[in-house]
Design a protein around this motif. Structure first.
Motif, PDB file in Angstrom:
ATOM      1  N   ARG A  50       0.813  -1.223   0.000  1.00 17.31           N
ATOM      2  CA  ARG A  50       0.000   0.000   0.000  1.00 17.31           C
ATOM      3  C   ARG A  50       0.847   1.274   0.000  1.00 17.31           C
ATOM      4  NH1 ARG A  50      -5.257  -0.136   0.644  1.00 17.31           N
ATOM      5  NH2 ARG A  50      -5.298   1.808   1.810  1.00 17.31           N
ATOM      6  N   THR A  51       2.113   1.182   0.372  1.00 22.13           N
ATOM      7  CA  THR A  51       2.935   2.394   0.469  1.00 22.13           C
ATOM      8  C   THR A  51       4.057   2.453  -0.564  1.00 22.13           C
ATOM      9  OG1 THR A  51       4.350   1.390   2.162  1.00 22.13           O
ATOM     10  CG2 THR A  51       2.463   2.678   2.936  1.00 22.13           C
ATOM     11  N   THR A  52       4.029   1.572  -1.554  1.00 19.43           N
ATOM     12  CA  THR A  52       5.046   1.611  -2.609  1.00 19.43           C
ATOM     13  C   THR A  52       4.501   2.402  -3.791  1.00 19.43           C
ATOM     14  OG1 THR A  52       6.029  -0.487  -1.945  1.00 19.43           O
ATOM     15  CG2 THR A  52       6.414   0.229  -4.217  1.00 19.43           C
ATOM     16  N   TYR A  53       5.259   3.428  -4.176  1.00 19.83           N
ATOM     17  CA  TYR A  53       4.857   4.225  -5.335  1.00 19.83           C
ATOM     18  C   TYR A  53       6.070   4.924  -5.928  1.00 19.83           C
ATOM     19  CZ  TYR A  53       5.120   8.300  -2.249  1.00 19.83           C
ATOM     20  OH  TYR A  53       5.572   9.269  -1.376  1.00 19.83           O
ATOM     21  N   TYR A  54       5.890   5.374  -7.158  1.00 22.52           N
ATOM     22  CA  TYR A  54       6.908   6.130  -7.886  1.00 22.52           C
ATOM     23  C   TYR A  54       6.226   7.388  -8.381  1.00 22.52           C
ATOM     24  CZ  TYR A  54       7.774   1.127  -8.311  1.00 22.52           C
ATOM     25  OH  TYR A  54       7.883  -0.220  -8.059  1.00 22.52           O
ATOM     26  N   LEU A  58      12.660  12.117  -9.488  1.00 20.93           N
ATOM     27  CA  LEU A  58      11.946  10.856  -9.435  1.00 20.93           C
ATOM     28  C   LEU A  58      11.968  10.381  -7.987  1.00 20.93           C
ATOM     29  CD1 LEU A  58      10.662   8.232 -10.457  1.00 20.93           C
ATOM     30  CD2 LEU A  58      12.969   7.459 -11.107  1.00 20.93           C
ATOM     31  N   ASN A  59      10.802  10.227  -7.397  1.00 17.99           N
ATOM     32  CA  ASN A  59      10.676   9.759  -6.016  1.00 17.99           C
ATOM     33  C   ASN A  59      10.264   8.294  -6.036  1.00 17.99           C
ATOM     34  OD1 ASN A  59      10.983  12.313  -4.478  1.00 17.99           O
ATOM     35  ND2 ASN A  59       9.225  12.887  -5.719  1.00 17.99           N
ATOM     36  N   ILE A  60      11.008   7.479  -5.294  1.00 19.54           N
ATOM     37  CA  ILE A  60      10.700   6.059  -5.165  1.00 19.54           C
ATOM     38  C   ILE A  60      10.523   5.791  -3.682  1.00 19.54           C
ATOM     39  CG2 ILE A  60      11.540   3.712  -5.537  1.00 19.54           C
ATOM     40  CD1 ILE A  60      13.294   4.926  -7.818  1.00 19.54           C
ATOM     41  N   LYS A  61       9.328   5.332  -3.318  1.00 15.97           N
ATOM     42  CA  LYS A  61       8.992   5.136  -1.909  1.00 15.97           C
ATOM     43  C   LYS A  61       8.405   3.746  -1.727  1.00 15.97           C
ATOM     44  CE  LYS A  61       7.802   7.102   2.184  1.00 15.97           C
ATOM     45  NZ  LYS A  61       8.588   6.599   3.245  1.00 15.97           N
ATOM     46  N   SER A  62       8.855   3.047  -0.701  1.00 19.72           N
ATOM     47  CA  SER A  62       8.301   1.745  -0.347  1.00 19.72           C
ATOM     48  C   SER A  62       8.347   1.616   1.168  1.00 19.72           C
ATOM     49  CB  SER A  62       9.091   0.615  -1.015  1.00 19.72           C
ATOM     50  OG  SER A  62       8.471  -0.626  -0.765  1.00 19.72           O
ATOM     51  N   GLY A  63       7.228   1.974   1.794  1.00 16.97           N
ATOM     52  CA  GLY A  63       7.152   1.928   3.256  1.00 16.97           C
ATOM     53  C   GLY A  63       8.229   2.788   3.889  1.00 16.97           C
ATOM     54  N   PHE A  64       8.748   2.310   5.000  1.00 18.30           N
ATOM     55  CA  PHE A  64       9.838   3.034   5.668  1.00 18.30           C
ATOM     56  C   PHE A  64      11.196   2.484   5.234  1.00 18.30           C
ATOM     57  CE2 PHE A  64       8.556  -0.458   8.408  1.00 18.30           C
ATOM     58  CZ  PHE A  64       9.765  -1.080   8.670  1.00 18.30           C
TER      59      PHE A  64
END
Length: 110
Positions: A25-29, A36-42
């Motif tokens: 649910r928290t992984t996005y680009y 470019l922001n790459i996020k996957s949880g903490f």
């Protein structure tokens, strides 16, 4: 009725399941201006200057990455750094990056 051994298993596996759901649910680009922001949880929080991206290539690597599909792309940037991701609309995502940095070499991503 569940007996205590079943409850112990449920109690042990529940945190793992909750963690997996959290990561999904928290992984996005996202692309914001030239970043470019790459996020996957903490676990993963990477910001890449799109101007430093040198190439994008198709990969089926199984290395751990903020990517949930095996239809992945590898982004090389800032010299020898790289990250593997799996955007839903891969071709559109690549086109958006290339619109910002037309020097990006795109290798076999069809």
């Amino acid at each position: 009725a569940l007996t205590p051994p079943y409850w112990e298993g449920i109690v042990c596996i529940s945190p793992v399941i909750l963690f997996i759901v959290y990561i999904f649910r928290t992984t996005y680009y996202s692309i914001q201006e030239n970043i470019l922001n790459i996020k996957s949880g903490f676990i993963v929080n990477i910001q890449i200057d799109i101007g430093t991206i040198t190439s994008i290539s198709k990969t089926n690597s199984i290395i751990s990455a903020p990517a949930f599909s095996m239809d992945r792309i590898k982004i090389k940037y800032a010299g020898n750094k790289s990250v593997v991701i799996s955007p839903k609309n891969k071709q559109g995502f690549i086109a958006d990056l290339c619109a910002i940095n037309n020097a990006i070499e795109v290798i076999g991503t069809n």
